[in-house]
Every structure is written in C-alpha cells, then in structure tokens.
Scaffold this motif. Structure first.
Motif, PDB file in Angstrom:
ATOM      1  N   HIS A 115     -52.787  47.032  67.802  1.00  0.00           N
ATOM      2  CA  HIS A 115     -52.996  47.943  66.194  1.00  0.00           C
ATOM      3  C   HIS A 115     -54.303  48.753  66.302  1.00  0.00           C
ATOM      4  CE1 HIS A 115     -53.348  47.846  61.634  1.00  0.00           C
ATOM      5  NE2 HIS A 115     -54.687  47.681  62.099  1.00  0.00           N
ATOM      6  N   HIS A 152     -51.879  39.159  67.858  1.00  0.00           N
ATOM      7  CA  HIS A 152     -51.609  40.687  68.584  1.00  0.00           C
ATOM      8  C   HIS A 152     -51.765  40.630  70.056  1.00  0.00           C
ATOM      9  CE1 HIS A 152     -52.268  41.741  64.299  1.00  0.00           C
ATOM     10  NE2 HIS A 152     -52.447  43.178  64.597  1.00  0.00           N
ATOM     11  N   LYS A 164     -60.938  50.698  63.846  1.00  0.00           N
ATOM     12  CA  LYS A 164     -60.906  49.413  64.445  1.00  0.00           C
ATOM     13  C   LYS A 164     -59.685  49.511  65.120  1.00  0.00           C
ATOM     14  CE  LYS A 164     -62.430  47.088  60.149  1.00  0.00           C
ATOM     15  NZ  LYS A 164     -61.863  46.162  59.109  1.00  0.00           N
ATOM     16  N   SER A 180     -51.627  44.969  56.435  1.00  0.00           N
ATOM     17  CA  SER A 180     -52.318  46.163  56.016  1.00  0.00           C
ATOM     18  C   SER A 180     -51.651  47.479  56.178  1.00  0.00           C
ATOM     19  CB  SER A 180     -53.607  46.400  56.934  1.00  0.00           C
ATOM     20  OG  SER A 180     -53.320  46.342  58.112  1.00  0.00           O
ATOM     21  N   HIS A 199     -46.256  43.104  57.895  1.00  0.00           N
ATOM     22  CA  HIS A 199     -47.758  43.689  58.284  1.00  0.00           C
ATOM     23  C   HIS A 199     -48.589  43.287  56.750  1.00  0.00           C
ATOM     24  CE1 HIS A 199     -46.539  45.111  61.880  1.00  0.00           C
ATOM     25  NE2 HIS A 199     -45.436  45.973  61.241  1.00  0.00           N
ATOM     26  N   PHE A 230     -57.187  46.237  67.019  1.00  0.00           N
ATOM     27  CA  PHE A 230     -56.881  44.640  66.857  1.00  0.00           C
ATOM     28  C   PHE A 230     -56.297  44.219  68.101  1.00  0.00           C
ATOM     29  CE2 PHE A 230     -56.895  44.587  62.027  1.00  0.00           C
ATOM     30  CZ  PHE A 230     -58.383  44.385  61.965  1.00  0.00           C
ATOM     31  N   ARG A 244     -61.626  44.193  68.369  1.00  0.00           N
ATOM     32  CA  ARG A 244     -61.877  42.988  67.717  1.00  0.00           C
ATOM     33  C   ARG A 244     -60.546  42.126  67.591  1.00  0.00           C
ATOM     34  NH1 ARG A 244     -64.695  45.189  62.484  1.00  0.00           N
ATOM     35  NH2 ARG A 244     -65.384  46.758  63.824  1.00  0.00           N
ATOM     36  N   ASP A 269     -48.945  50.525  65.094  1.00  0.00           N
ATOM     37  CA  ASP A 269     -48.979  49.645  66.141  1.00  0.00           C
ATOM     38  C   ASP A 269     -48.680  50.508  67.416  1.00  0.00           C
ATOM     39  OD1 ASP A 269     -50.030  47.356  64.529  1.00  0.00           O
ATOM     40  OD2 ASP A 269     -47.943  46.826  64.262  1.00  0.00           O
ATOM     41  N   LYS A 323     -52.665  53.305  59.473  1.00  0.00           N
ATOM     42  CA  LYS A 323     -52.566  52.262  60.430  1.00  0.00           C
ATOM     43  C   LYS A 323     -51.092  52.386  61.053  1.00  0.00           C
ATOM     44  CE  LYS A 323     -55.327  50.253  57.398  1.00  0.00           C
ATOM     45  NZ  LYS A 323     -55.457  50.440  55.808  1.00  0.00           N
ATOM     46  N   GLN A 355     -58.169  40.265  65.083  1.00  0.00           N
ATOM     47  CA  GLN A 355     -57.796  40.447  63.673  1.00  0.00           C
ATOM     48  C   GLN A 355     -57.839  38.882  62.813  1.00  0.00           C
ATOM     49  OE1 GLN A 355     -55.635  39.896  66.233  1.00  0.00           O
ATOM     50  NE2 GLN A 355     -54.516  38.258  65.815  1.00  0.00           N
ATOM     51  N   ALA A 395     -53.865  36.228  60.418  1.00  0.00           N
ATOM     52  CA  ALA A 395     -52.833  37.310  60.747  1.00  0.00           C
ATOM     53  C   ALA A 395     -52.058  36.949  61.780  1.00  0.00           C
ATOM     54  CB  ALA A 395     -53.664  38.423  60.835  1.00  0.00           C
TER      55      ALA A 395
END
Length: 212
Positions: free
Chosen positions: A209, A204, A176, A93, A91, A178, A195, A101, A99, A197, A201
């Motif tokens: 995420h 997704h 956010k 971030s 990952h 993702f 949104r 998942d 954060k 990502q 990246a």
C-alpha cells in the motif's frame, strides 16, 4: 438489462468525467509499464487516482522496467472516480484518490513471473511470518487460512521487491508505504516511510500500500 445498461453507460462516462473532477483512470488493458492487475477492478470502477499519484506510478513503473527489463507493475485497488470520503470497502483509507495498492513481484523455479500473481486478483495470498498482533484482538486482520492451499507455490522475487520498496521510500511525493514488518526486515527496507499499518487493519503481506 436496464441496470446493466445504465451501469455500463455510467462507467464509460466516468472515464471522461473523472479527469475533470481530479481523478484519472489507470490503464486496464495496456502494453505500458503499468496496468490494473484484473479487469474486475475496472468493472467495479476501482481504478482511479489523482494525477499526482498516477505520475508516481508511471515514474515507478518506468524505473522498474529499466532496472529489470520486461517487468510490468500491476496495480490492485485504487479509488472510485468521484466523491472524496466515499469508502472503497474493505479498505479503510482508499477514499480520496491518493492511495493505491500494488501487487507483489513473484518467481518460480523458471525465474521471474511477469504479470502473474499467486491469487487471480493479487490479494489474499499471504506471505507467512512472525507478527506481534494478538490472536484474540478484534481486527480486520483476516488470515483466510482455507484459501491459502489454493494458491500456487510462488516465491517473492527479492531483487524486484527490494528495489520497489527502495524507490517508493526515496520518492518525495510518497508519504507512507505499508507492508508487514517481517517483509520489511526480510527485504532490508529501512526507510522510515515504510511502516506497519497496525494490527486493526487488514494484513499487508500480500500487497504493497502506498499513499501520497
């Protein structure tokens, strides 16, 4: 044996020490409304989040269970127990406890599959759809086509997926979310927090995420 013993001791110690330093573990084996998808994530100490994010997950999972009884929220990769800025590979971030998942919700011909994902760890079972990313772009956006034939042919459970994205988008604590654009359109998730990502990246369309 020395390494295994030391690793186990440090892992058990992290459960007590991490809360003092601002990280809390997500349940690995639990009868509650949310838990880690795989014991592997816990063995690798990847189940830690800040208290605020843990509260978001708890509220989210309770709402999901109330709206759809017998629904367990499965958590995938979160963060390490210590040291902000230390990367949780692969990952880009997950390095500050803010954060996490979440696994998708799936169904088959018999109905909703509680606690079951297409892949054993929740990742890498992609939902195919259109993308604007160029095939020749240098990216971490792997397709792992050779793996896809191994996964069972489950479908996304659309009501739970749509409600999950709505909940996360409406939560003021969430900054956010993702997910791939083709799933955002398919699930009618119009909140601007939800949104793409980006093309550089990882994909997704195998997990959600979210971050504070």
């Amino acid at each position: 044996m020395v390494f295994v013993s030391a690793y186990l001791a440090l892992s058990v110690g992290a459960l007590a020490i991490a809360p003092v330093l601002g990280r809390e573990p997500i349940p690995c084996v639990s009868e509650s409304t949310f838990k880690m998808k795989s014991i592997l994530f816990c063995a690798l100490n990847r189940q830690y989040v800040t208290p605020e994010l843990k509260a978001v997950l708890l509220d989210f999972s309770i709402n999901m269970e109330q709206q759809f009884p017998d629904t367990t929220t499965l958590v995938l990769d979160a963060n390490f127990p210590f040291i902000s800025g230390f990367p949780l590979l692969p990952h880009l971030s997950h390095n500050d406890g803010r954060k996490v998942d979440l696994a998708f919700f799936y169904k088959d011909d018999s109905g909703f599959l509680n606690g079951i994902t297409r892949s054993p760890i929740g990742y890498f079972a992609f939902e195919n759809g259109p993308t604007e990313c160029a095939e020749n772009m240098i990216t971490l956006r792997w397709d792992l086509a050779w793996l896809q034939m191994l996964w069972p042919d489950y479908d996304l459970e659309p009501r739970r997926m749509a409600h999950a994205l709505q909940l996360l988008g409406e939560d003021e604590r969430v900054g956010k979310v993702f997910i791939e654009p083709h799933l955002k359109s398919r699930l009618l998730a119009h909140n601007p927090k939800i949104r793409f990502q980006g093309c550089r990246a990882a994909r997704h369309d195998d997990h959600i995420h979210l971050q504070l």
